[in-house]
Design an enzyme around this catalytic site. Structure first.
Site, PDB file in Angstrom:
ATOM      1  N   ARG A  24      14.776  48.326  29.818  1.00  0.00           N
ATOM      2  CA  ARG A  24      15.113  47.630  31.291  1.00  0.00           C
ATOM      3  C   ARG A  24      13.489  48.093  31.970  1.00  0.00           C
ATOM      4  O   ARG A  24      13.803  48.352  32.996  1.00  0.00           O
ATOM      5  CB  ARG A  24      15.989  48.096  31.917  1.00  0.00           C
ATOM      6  CG  ARG A  24      17.727  47.948  31.167  1.00  0.00           C
ATOM      7  CD  ARG A  24      17.816  46.366  31.008  1.00  0.00           C
ATOM      8  NE  ARG A  24      17.613  45.409  32.246  1.00  0.00           N
ATOM      9  CZ  ARG A  24      18.935  45.605  33.035  1.00  0.00           C
ATOM     10  NH1 ARG A  24      19.907  46.097  32.463  1.00  0.00           N
ATOM     11  NH2 ARG A  24      19.077  44.873  34.054  1.00  0.00           N
ATOM     12  N   ARG A  28      13.542  45.683  38.254  1.00  0.00           N
ATOM     13  CA  ARG A  28      13.767  46.545  39.181  1.00  0.00           C
ATOM     14  C   ARG A  28      13.246  47.902  39.526  1.00  0.00           C
ATOM     15  O   ARG A  28      12.886  48.138  40.729  1.00  0.00           O
ATOM     16  CB  ARG A  28      15.334  47.042  38.897  1.00  0.00           C
ATOM     17  CG  ARG A  28      15.464  47.327  37.479  1.00  0.00           C
ATOM     18  CD  ARG A  28      17.083  47.428  37.027  1.00  0.00           C
ATOM     19  NE  ARG A  28      17.357  48.151  35.885  1.00  0.00           N
ATOM     20  CZ  ARG A  28      18.639  48.249  35.625  1.00  0.00           C
ATOM     21  NH1 ARG A  28      19.686  47.998  36.223  1.00  0.00           N
ATOM     22  NH2 ARG A  28      19.108  49.024  34.437  1.00  0.00           N
ATOM     23  N   ARG A  37      10.537  39.103  43.095  1.00  0.00           N
ATOM     24  CA  ARG A  37      12.014  38.822  43.392  1.00  0.00           C
ATOM     25  C   ARG A  37      12.106  38.491  44.982  1.00  0.00           C
ATOM     26  O   ARG A  37      13.183  37.832  45.147  1.00  0.00           O
ATOM     27  CB  ARG A  37      12.682  40.186  42.932  1.00  0.00           C
ATOM     28  CG  ARG A  37      13.154  40.160  41.636  1.00  0.00           C
ATOM     29  CD  ARG A  37      14.298  39.130  41.176  1.00  0.00           C
ATOM     30  NE  ARG A  37      15.538  39.644  41.685  1.00  0.00           N
ATOM     31  CZ  ARG A  37      16.329  39.118  42.613  1.00  0.00           C
ATOM     32  NH1 ARG A  37      16.052  38.102  43.252  1.00  0.00           N
ATOM     33  NH2 ARG A  37      17.537  39.495  42.882  1.00  0.00           N
ATOM     34  N   ASP A  73      18.074  37.577  30.182  1.00  0.00           N
ATOM     35  CA  ASP A  73      19.209  38.418  30.316  1.00  0.00           C
ATOM     36  C   ASP A  73      20.109  38.134  29.140  1.00  0.00           C
ATOM     37  O   ASP A  73      20.213  37.092  28.663  1.00  0.00           O
ATOM     38  CB  ASP A  73      19.909  38.219  31.549  1.00  0.00           C
ATOM     39  CG  ASP A  73      21.090  39.195  31.884  1.00  0.00           C
ATOM     40  OD1 ASP A  73      20.700  40.501  32.096  1.00  0.00           O
ATOM     41  OD2 ASP A  73      22.230  39.086  31.881  1.00  0.00           O
ATOM     42  N   TYR A 150      31.824  40.315  28.293  1.00  0.00           N
ATOM     43  CA  TYR A 150      31.503  39.833  29.516  1.00  0.00           C
ATOM     44  C   TYR A 150      32.270  38.333  29.603  1.00  0.00           C
ATOM     45  O   TYR A 150      32.853  38.058  30.746  1.00  0.00           O
ATOM     46  CB  TYR A 150      30.071  39.212  29.800  1.00  0.00           C
ATOM     47  CG  TYR A 150      29.201  40.619  30.395  1.00  0.00           C
ATOM     48  CD1 TYR A 150      29.244  40.920  31.517  1.00  0.00           C
ATOM     49  CD2 TYR A 150      28.506  41.325  29.300  1.00  0.00           C
ATOM     50  CE1 TYR A 150      28.618  42.093  31.985  1.00  0.00           C
ATOM     51  CE2 TYR A 150      27.737  42.501  29.797  1.00  0.00           C
ATOM     52  CZ  TYR A 150      27.907  42.865  31.159  1.00  0.00           C
ATOM     53  OH  TYR A 150      27.141  43.979  31.462  1.00  0.00           O
TER      54      TYR A 150
HETATM   55  O1  1CP Z   1      13.250  45.246  30.735  1.00  0.00           O
HETATM   56  C1  1CP Z   1      13.870  44.380  31.153  1.00  0.00           C
HETATM   57  O2  1CP Z   1      14.544  44.473  32.452  1.00  0.00           O
HETATM   58  C2  1CP Z   1      13.974  43.116  30.720  1.00  0.00           C
HETATM   59  C3  1CP Z   1      14.766  42.160  30.999  1.00  0.00           C
HETATM   60  C4  1CP Z   1      16.390  42.581  30.821  1.00  0.00           C
HETATM   61  C5  1CP Z   1      17.212  42.940  29.845  1.00  0.00           C
HETATM   62  C6  1CP Z   1      16.618  43.468  28.500  1.00  0.00           C
HETATM   63  C7  1CP Z   1      17.301  41.840  31.851  1.00  0.00           C
HETATM   64  C8  1CP Z   1      17.079  41.345  33.242  1.00  0.00           C
HETATM   65  N1  1CP Z   1      18.446  42.292  31.367  1.00  0.00           N
HETATM   66  C9  1CP Z   1      18.466  42.712  30.318  1.00  0.00           C
HETATM   67  C10 1CP Z   1      19.532  43.205  29.203  1.00  0.00           C
HETATM   68  C11 1CP Z   1      21.022  43.512  29.865  1.00  0.00           C
HETATM   69  N2  1CP Z   1      21.578  42.697  30.942  1.00  0.00           N
HETATM   70  C12 1CP Z   1      21.949  44.380  29.378  1.00  0.00           C
HETATM   71  C13 1CP Z   1      21.571  45.114  28.163  1.00  0.00           C
HETATM   72  C14 1CP Z   1      21.067  46.465  28.329  1.00  0.00           C
HETATM   73  C15 1CP Z   1      21.652  47.473  29.202  1.00  0.00           C
HETATM   74  O3  1CP Z   1      22.799  47.717  28.610  1.00  0.00           O
HETATM   75  O4  1CP Z   1      21.090  47.819  30.378  1.00  0.00           O
HETATM   76  C16 1CP Z   1      22.957  44.053  30.132  1.00  0.00           C
HETATM   77  C17 1CP Z   1      24.632  44.936  29.789  1.00  0.00           C
HETATM   78  C18 1CP Z   1      22.760  42.932  31.017  1.00  0.00           C
HETATM   79  C19 1CP Z   1      23.710  42.539  31.997  1.00  0.00           C
HETATM   80  C20 1CP Z   1      23.149  42.575  33.169  1.00  0.00           C
HETATM   81  N3  1CP Z   1      22.321  41.697  33.610  1.00  0.00           N
HETATM   82  C21 1CP Z   1      23.507  43.591  34.145  1.00  0.00           C
HETATM   83  C22 1CP Z   1      24.410  44.689  34.055  1.00  0.00           C
HETATM   84  C23 1CP Z   1      25.770  44.722  34.695  1.00  0.00           C
HETATM   85  C24 1CP Z   1      26.889  45.524  34.200  1.00  0.00           C
HETATM   86  O5  1CP Z   1      28.135  44.976  33.649  1.00  0.00           O
HETATM   87  O6  1CP Z   1      26.552  46.826  34.212  1.00  0.00           O
HETATM   88  C25 1CP Z   1      22.779  43.194  35.299  1.00  0.00           C
HETATM   89  C26 1CP Z   1      22.633  44.027  36.544  1.00  0.00           C
HETATM   90  C27 1CP Z   1      22.067  42.081  35.152  1.00  0.00           C
HETATM   91  C28 1CP Z   1      21.127  41.422  36.073  1.00  0.00           C
HETATM   92  C29 1CP Z   1      19.552  41.523  35.573  1.00  0.00           C
HETATM   93  N4  1CP Z   1      19.341  41.277  34.372  1.00  0.00           N
HETATM   94  C30 1CP Z   1      17.966  41.635  34.446  1.00  0.00           C
HETATM   95  C31 1CP Z   1      17.457  42.118  35.777  1.00  0.00           C
HETATM   96  C32 1CP Z   1      16.072  42.421  36.123  1.00  0.00           C
HETATM   97  C33 1CP Z   1      18.765  42.105  36.460  1.00  0.00           C
HETATM   98  C34 1CP Z   1      18.615  42.540  37.755  1.00  0.00           C
HETATM   99  C35 1CP Z   1      18.796  41.528  38.842  1.00  0.00           C
HETATM  100  C36 1CP Z   1      17.860  40.862  39.662  1.00  0.00           C
HETATM  101  O7  1CP Z   1      16.574  41.260  39.482  1.00  0.00           O
HETATM  102  O8  1CP Z   1      17.953  40.462  40.682  1.00  0.00           O
END
Ligand code: 1CP
Length: 344
Positions: A24, A28, A37, A73, A150
Site C-alpha cells: 500500500r 493514502r 484524489r 484494487d 468480500y
Molecule cells: O500500494 C497501493 O496502495 C496500491 C494499490 C492498492 C492495493 C495493492 C489498493 C488501492 N488496494 C490494494 C490491495 C487491497 N485492497 C487489499 C490487499 C492489501 C491489504 O490487505 O491491505 C485489500 C484487503 C483491499 C480492499 C480494500 N480496498 C480496502 C480494505 C477494506 C477492509 O476490508 O479492511 C480499502 C479501504 C480499499 C479501497 C482502496 N484501495 C486502494 C486505495 C488507495 C483505497 C482507498 C480508497 C481511496 O483512495 O479513496
C-alpha cells in the site's frame, strides 16, 4: 537489461543491497496522491492508465523503493464476475448483493480480463515504459479466500461468519465458487504477466482467520491451482497476515516468496518455510508511527534476523497506515539499502 534487486532476491540470488518496497505504498499516505484524489475518485484513477501509472510511480520517486505496484484494487475483478460493488469512504469495498446461495454461485462468471479490465494491462505497459532502470513492476490480485471473503460477507469482516458457514455447511457450493474465482484470478494474472509485470503478488489478507485444517481443506487447493497455472512465468509472492501457523502449509503452495507479518520472527518463519523459499517482510506498519529510533531498532532486528542470506525482500507485515509520514518511509528505505550483513 539486468533484472532489479527485487527479482534477484525473489530468485534467492545475491544482491548489492536488500530490496525494499511497502504494501500500500501508492496512495493514502502520500500528499501527491491525496491531491489527485480531490479531483478523481479512487476507481476512476484505477481505470485511467495514465493516472494509475502516475500514482504507482509516486512512491518510486519520493521514497526510492525497488518496486512499483500497479495501482488497482483487489476488488476490481468483481463486476466482470457478475458481482457489483462500491468503494465506500472509510469502509472499503461494499457489495450490495453478497454471494450466499446456490443461485448466486451459479450466476458467477469467469472473468474475461481483456474485456473486463483492459486498463490494468495498459497501466502495466505504461509503468514498464516509465519505471527507472532496476525498479521492478509488481502486478497483483486477491488470493481466492480473500476475494471470497468480500464476495460472501459483502464487506470486510471480523468473524467471517458467512464465509465459514458456507464453507462448512455447503462445501460443494464453496468449492464451485472458489473454482470460478481461481479460474478468474489465473486469467487476470496471466493478462498482467503478458502486459509485462515482473512479479505477481497474491494478497491473502484475511487468511489468518482460518484454522490450519480448514485452510488445507477449503482454500489451499484453490490457491495452489492459481500458483501452479502461473508457475514458470514470473516471480510469485504469496502474502498473508496472521499466517504464522499456516506457514508449514503455505510452504507447499507454489510461490517463490512468502510474505509474513510481524507476529513471527523472520528466522522462525524461515525455519517453517525451508531454505528454498524467499521471504518478504516483516515490520509492523504501526512501528512507523513511533519515533525513528523505534523504527531503526526494529528494522535492524529484521535485517539481522535475515542475516544477509539470499532471498530477503524488506517490507511491512501489512499495508502502510494512512497517517504514516512519507519522510519516515523514505528514511527507512535509505536505511535498508545502506545496511550490510557482517559478512558482506
Ligand atoms: O500500494 C497501493 O496502495 C496500491 C494499490 C492498492 C492495493 C495493492 C489498493 C488501492 N488496494 C490494494 C490491495 C487491497 N485492497 C487489499 C490487499 C492489501 C491489504 O490487505 O491491505 C485489500 C484487503 C483491499 C480492499 C480494500 N480496498 C480496502 C480494505 C477494506 C477492509 O476490508 O479492511 C480499502 C479501504 C480499499 C479501497 C482502496 N484501495 C486502494 C486505495 C488507495 C483505497 C482507498 C480508497 C481511496 O483512495 O479513496
Amino acid at each position: 537489461m539486468g533484472i532489479g534487486r527485487l527479482l534477484r532476491a525473489a530468485r534467492r540470488q545475491p544482491v548489492d543491497a536488500t530490496p525494499v518496497w511497502f504494501m500500500r505504498q501508492a496512495g493514502r499516505s502520500l500528499p501527491e496522491y491525496r491531491a489527485l484524489r480531490e479531483k478523481h475518485p479512487m476507481l476512476e484513477i484505477a481505470r485511467t492508465p495514465e493516472l494509475a501509472a502516475a500514482v504507482s510511480l509516486q512512491p518510486v520517486r519520493r521514497l526510492g523503493v525497488d518496486a512499483a505496484i500497479v495501482f488497482a484494487d483487489i476488488t476490481l475483478p468483481l463486476p466482470g464476475m457478475g458481482v457489483a460493488f462500491e468503494l465506500t469512504e472509510g469502509v472499503g469495498p461494499v457489495i450490495g448483493h453478497p454471494v450466499r446461495t446456490a443461485a448466486d454461485v451459479a450466476a458467477l462468471r469467469v472473468l474475461d480480463p481483456h474485456a473486463d479490465l483492459p486498463y490494468v494491462a495498459e497501466t502495466i505497459r505504461t509503468l514498464k515504459a516509465e519505471v527507472p532502470a532496476g525498479v521492478d513492476v509488481i502486478g497483483f490480485a486477491a488470493a481466492p479466500f480473500t476475494l471470497a471473503s468480500y464476495m460472501v460477507e459483502g464487506r470486510g469482516s471480523r468473524d467471517f461468519a458467512h464465509v465459514k458457514a458456507m464453507m462448512l455447511g455447503a462445501p460443494d457450493l464453496w468449492h464451485a465458487m472458489m473454482g470460478t474465482i481461481s479460474a478468474s484470478t489465473v486469467a487476470y494474472l496471466r493478462m498482467q504477466v503478458e502486459a509485462g509485470a515482473d512479479a505477481i503478488q497474491l494478497f491473502d489478507s484475511w487468511v489468518g482467520a482460518l484454522a490450519p485444517r480448514d485452510y488445507a481443506e477449503f482454500v489451499q487447493p484453490h490457491t495452489r491451482a492459481v500458483f501452479a497455472a502461473l508457475r514458470g512465468t514470473v516471480s510469485l509472492i504469496h502474502f498473508g497476515t496472521g499466517s504464522a501457523t499456516l506457514l508449514p502449509l503455505m510452504r507447499g503452495d507454489g510461490a517463490d516468496v512468502v510474505s509474513v507479518d510481524w507476529r513471527i520472527g523472520l528466522g522462525d518463519a524461515w525455519s517453517l518455510l525451508g531454505p528454498d523459499l524467499a521471504i518478504q517482510g516483516n515490520l509492523d506498519p504501526a512501528a512507523l508511527l513511533g519515533p525513528w529510533e523505534a523504527v531503526r531498532v526494529r528494522a535492524d532486528e529484521i535485517l539481522a534476523d535475515a542475516a544477509g542470506r539470499p532471498g530477503h525482500i524488506f517490507n511491512l507485515g501489512h499495508g502502510v497506515l494512512p497517517s504514516t509520514s512519507p519522510d519516515q518511509l523514505a528514511r527507512l528505505v535509505d536505511h535498508v539499502h545502506a545496511w550490510r550483513p557482517p559478512a558482506w
